[in-house]
Design a protein around this motif. Structure first.
Motif, short mmCIF file in Angstrom:
data_model
loop_
_atom_site.label_atom_id
_atom_site.label_comp_id
_atom_site.label_asym_id
_atom_site.label_seq_id
_atom_site.Cartn_x
_atom_site.Cartn_y
_atom_site.Cartn_z
N VAL A 566 0.84 -1.20 0.00
CA VAL A 566 0.00 0.00 0.00
C VAL A 566 0.87 1.25 0.00
N GLN A 567 1.89 1.26 0.84
CA GLN A 567 2.77 2.43 0.92
C GLN A 567 3.47 2.72 -0.41
N GLN A 568 3.86 1.68 -1.12
CA GLN A 568 4.59 1.86 -2.38
C GLN A 568 3.67 1.98 -3.59
N GLY A 569 2.36 1.82 -3.39
CA GLY A 569 1.43 1.91 -4.51
C GLY A 569 1.54 0.78 -5.51
N LEU A 570 1.91 -0.41 -5.02
CA LEU A 570 2.08 -1.55 -5.92
C LEU A 570 0.73 -2.14 -6.30
N TYR A 582 11.69 -3.45 -5.62
CA TYR A 582 10.99 -3.60 -4.33
C TYR A 582 11.42 -4.89 -3.63
N ALA A 583 11.64 -5.94 -4.43
CA ALA A 583 12.11 -7.20 -3.85
C ALA A 583 13.49 -7.02 -3.21
N ASP A 601 16.39 -17.06 -4.37
CA ASP A 601 16.77 -16.23 -5.50
C ASP A 601 15.95 -14.95 -5.41
N ILE A 602 16.51 -13.84 -5.88
CA ILE A 602 15.77 -12.58 -5.80
C ILE A 602 14.44 -12.67 -6.56
N TRP A 603 14.41 -13.54 -7.60
CA TRP A 603 13.16 -13.69 -8.37
C TRP A 603 12.11 -14.46 -7.57
N ASP A 604 12.55 -15.24 -6.57
CA ASP A 604 11.57 -15.87 -5.67
C ASP A 604 10.80 -14.79 -4.93
N LEU A 605 11.51 -13.76 -4.46
CA LEU A 605 10.84 -12.67 -3.75
C LEU A 605 9.92 -11.90 -4.69
N VAL A 606 10.36 -11.68 -5.93
CA VAL A 606 9.51 -11.01 -6.92
C VAL A 606 8.23 -11.80 -7.12
N THR A 607 8.35 -13.12 -7.27
CA THR A 607 7.19 -13.98 -7.49
C THR A 607 6.23 -13.91 -6.31
N LEU A 608 6.74 -13.92 -5.10
CA LEU A 608 5.88 -13.86 -3.92
C LEU A 608 5.16 -12.51 -3.82
N ILE A 609 5.84 -11.42 -4.17
CA ILE A 609 5.17 -10.11 -4.19
C ILE A 609 4.04 -10.13 -5.21
N HIS A 610 4.34 -10.66 -6.40
CA HIS A 610 3.32 -10.71 -7.47
C HIS A 610 2.13 -11.56 -7.05
N ILE A 744 14.89 -0.70 5.14
CA ILE A 744 14.59 -0.23 3.79
C ILE A 744 14.47 1.27 3.69
N ASP A 745 14.50 1.98 4.83
CA ASP A 745 14.47 3.44 4.79
C ASP A 745 15.83 4.03 4.45
#
Length: 781
Positions: A566-570, A582-583, A601-610, A744-745
């Protein structure tokens, strides 16, 4: 140049193109005509000339005239096609299988109703298209009734057209409508329309005209589990409003999805339910299909290239790899020898084999390697100048003169080799249709003149970019989004984990790779996130391995994710590549405290966000309870403790292999591979890892370190945060004094830059508030 002269030139170019089309930049088009601007007079002059030519200018749906096309965009011209015919087949088609005849009979019974809306469910390889087309010829086309065949991919349209031709019982008019075929504007009064849903949804008036005065219409939705999308529902609702009786048939290997809301939506659309259903096990048990065995082998080849936008579109739309990547894979001799050695080691088991190569050079190279190993392997290549030689080679293969046929884009459809037992997939593909065709070469069962068992051997490369390659295992199960039944969970989880683990374990077995601190036991996942969901009418199936050291990190990330998005407007429509930044922020926040090399893998985090953005849910961990059966670390410890002799060690290892079925599944029935893992574990237990010296990277930029030596980057970054952590666990910005508990700040900055003699060491790195950097940057601009 005169308009007519330019259009004649474009016509010749289009006629020499297989698709009967040609594209030209709008700017180039105007330049050739000598136009600086597009005045109303010049626009009308060009449009009049186009109407008088053999060409049709295809414009985007929302554009009325070529004058609205940007100079940097392209104009797409097509040879205007007149009425097209499917002629009655001159040969007698083969009889349908018993189950197909049953399905056709059931559909004839259902047609006695005023209308219907139902499904036929058959597995991949079961002939859904063939069954529906045979029924449509008998029930509709020979009676002069109109048929609309809908699908969401142009490959499916081509497949349907070929099947209609194969079983044609009379002459009919037809048209194929899609982004790569004819425009909907060319639709006249054809009896058969084979169309993509997107090509019709904005042409309701044309569709209404096509349906005018019809008393009944037959509509087929291929891959009907996508039919709950807005586009399909809009189209089908419009057809119903025209007043003709609609016989709606959905074809699928996956009748229902996981979410209850989607189950209800599909049942609400196909109100008569499932007319006919046969599963994969039934067709295998009855000998129609061979029982498939999947072998997934990691090549240890890493493709570092990140695709640009044009390459990405080419891959997604045309299934073509960039030439540079193709050359990289083709020229990799260890990869080529691995492919051939796999056949040599199991030649008796694999038997008659078709190998799908990437291009001509790859095919010829592999044939030469096979020759070095004493195997007669020959090559056929699509569109090759020696087409007569191709036919002779194919006939010799059919007559079992040689055992391995290497081909490039020629044996995916139409070629009939019932006794082929194995296919080697040495090229990746994003196309489910192409994968179906390749795998299908070995799936003919005994009752269909084929073999009892089939072997599907895939060679898997590591890609820097996450690409949804088609998976033969998933394909044969259908795009199945059902949750895994509890009684099948242990077996399926072991198979899924094995397929993904092979690559990571193989890295440990490279002779020149450093021994990791992690034991094999630590390297076996604690469980798996099995993601099954629908996005933009595409079924997505992803499995993410979860290791013990990362479980708490994932859980913490999931608790934070709703607020963060929500904060990032995703939102769900963001491309996955746009989510990587973002991942990486979430990685910094939750994962760097694990000092060992990352197992995710960084793409694992991308997949979970998606997944979260699409479903609104975070996945549940499916625990891998059978992991103790494959505990190679315990085996190695016991061997060392009892000081076993070589003979005792070999006997103990073999007995353990025979006693534990999940062990054999996990190692894909490769006993030697399992033995090598034990030997590696023994070495690990005897020696400590020679850790990488951070001092060796003091002159390496932090971003480069992150890409090339991720473990060192993690250690340095983690220590920088520790050094800047104040009371109550807060971190502090060195510039503004801003404090926060959230990693992350902050951005990690150099106190003295590398250019000025600084180093990439903890004492020369500090934390800076990200908003301070952004504000400073905006002031400069």
């Amino acid at each position: 140049m005169q308009v007519e002269e330019l259009l004649n030139d474009l016509t010749m170019r289009a006629m020499n193109n297989q698709q009967q089309r040609v594209s030209i930049k709008c700017r180039t088009f105007m330049k050739k005509l000598g136009y600086q601007t597009r005045s109303k007079k010049r626009v009308e002059e060009v449009e009049q000339a186009i109407r008088s030519s053999k060409l049709t200018l295809r414009l985007p749906e929302e554009v009325e005239s070529w004058s609205a096309i940007s100079p940097d965009d392209s104009l797409h011209f097509y040879i205007e096609k007149q009425v097209q015919m499917i002629r009655k087949a001159q040969h007698t088609p083969p009889l349908p299988y018993a189950f197909q005849a049953e399905a056709i009979h059931r559909l004839h019974q259902m047609r006695k109703k005023t209308s219907f809306k139902g499904l036929v469910v058959l597995p991949t390889g079961g002939g859904k298209t063939t069954t529906a087309v045979r029924w449509l010829w008998e029930a509709a086309l020979v009676r002069g009734k109109k048929v609309l065949w809908l699908a969401h991919r142009h490959e499916l349209l081509n497949q349907a057209y070929a099947t209609f031709c194969q079983y044609a019982q009379c002459d009919i008019t037809y048209r194929i409508v899609s982004g790569v075929h004819d425009s909907a504007r060319l639709i006249q009064d054809e009896q058969l329309l084979i169309a993509s849903k997107d090509s019709l949804v904005h042409h309701e008036a044309i569709l209404s005209s096509w349906l005018a005065d019809e008393q009944e219409v037959y509509v087929v939705v291929d891959e009907a589990h996508h039919a709950t999308s807005t586009t399909y529902k809009t189209l089908l609702s419009h057809i119903e409003r025209q007043g003709a009786r609609m016989y709606l048939l959905g074809l699928t290997a996956t009748p229902f999805r996981t979410a209850e809301s989607e189950q209800g939506a599909l049942r609400a659309l196909f109100t008569d339910g499932i007319f006919y259903k046969k599963d994969l096990k039934h067709l295998i048990a009855n000998g129609i299909l061979a029982a498939p065995h999947f072998h997934s082998l990691q090549t240890d080849v890493t493709v570092q290239t990140v695709l640009n936008e044009e390459q990405w579109r080419t891959l997604q739309q045309l299934d073509q790899l960039p030439e540079s990547i193709m050359q990289q894979l083709v020229a990799n001799q260890p990869r080529n020898h691995m492919i051939v050695q796999q056949y040599v080691q199991r030649q008796k088991q694999y038997g008659k084999t078709i190998l799908f190569a990437m291009n001509r050079l790859h095919a010829l190279t592999l044939a030469q390697v096979f020759k070095q190993y004493g195997i007669d392997a020959r090559v056929v290549i699509s569109n090759h100048e020696t087409s007569v030689e191709n036919q002779q080679t194919i006939q010799a293969f059919r007559e079992n003169v040689f055992p391995v046929l290497i081909n490039v884009a020629i044996l995916t459809e139409g070629a009939d080799f019932p006794d082929v037992q194995t296919v080697f997939l040495t090229r990746p593909t994003v196309s489910a249709i192409l994968m179906t065709q390749m795998v299908g070469r070995a799936l003919r069962g005994v009752a269909a003149g084929g073999t009892k068992e089939a072997y599907i051997v895939s060679f898997i490369d590591e890609w820097a970019e996450k690409i949804a390659w088609s998976n033969p295992r998933v394909l044969l199960a259908g795009e199945n989004l059902e949750p895994i039944p509890s009684e099948q969970l242990p077996l399926q989880m072991t198979q899924m984990i094995s397929a993904k683990m092979v690559e990571q374990v193989a890295q440990r077995l490279q002779d020149q790779a450093p021994i990791e601190e992690r034991t094999f036991e630590q390297s076996v996942p604690k469980g798996i996130y099995s993601l099954r969901y629908i996005h933009e009418e595409r079924a997505i199936s992803e499995d993410i391995l979860v290791y013990e050291s990362d479980v708490e990190d994932y859980e913490a990330m999931f608790r934070f994710l709703p607020t963060y998005c929500v904060q990032q407007g995703l939102h769900a429509n963001l491309e996955r590549r746009a989510l990587r930044a973002y991942a990486e922020e979430l990685e910094m926040q939750f994962f760097i405290q694990d000092q060992l090399s990352p197992m995710y893998d960084i793409w694992d985090l991308v997949t979970l966000i998606h997944y979260y953005l699409v479903t609104g849910e975070c996945p549940k961990l499916l625990a891998f309870k059978e992991r103790q059966q494959i505990n190679v670390t315990d085996l190695a410890k016991k061997i060392m403790k009892q000081n076993m002799s070589y003979r005792e060690q070999q006997q103990y290892v073999f007995e353990n292999w025979e006693q534990h079925p999940f062990l054999r599944i996990f190692f894909d029935d490769q006993f030697l591979y399992y033995k090598k893992c034990i030997q590696t574990e023994l070495i690990l237990l005897e020696h400590t890892q020679q850790s990488l010296d951070e001092e060796a990277f003091r002159d390496t930029p932090l971003n480069q370190l992150k890409r090339q030596h991720h473990a060192i980057w993690r250690k340095i970054v983690y220590r920088v945060f520790e050094e800047n952590q104040k009371q109550y666990g807060q971190y502090t910005c060195v510039k503004t004094g801003y404090t926060s508990n959230e990693k992350i700040d902050f951005h990690i900055a150099y106190k003295v830059s590398l250019k000025r003699g600084g180093t990439t060491t903890v004492d020369n790195l500090t934390l800076v508030y990200k908003k301070y950097i952004q504000e400073k940057s905006s002031r400069r601009t």
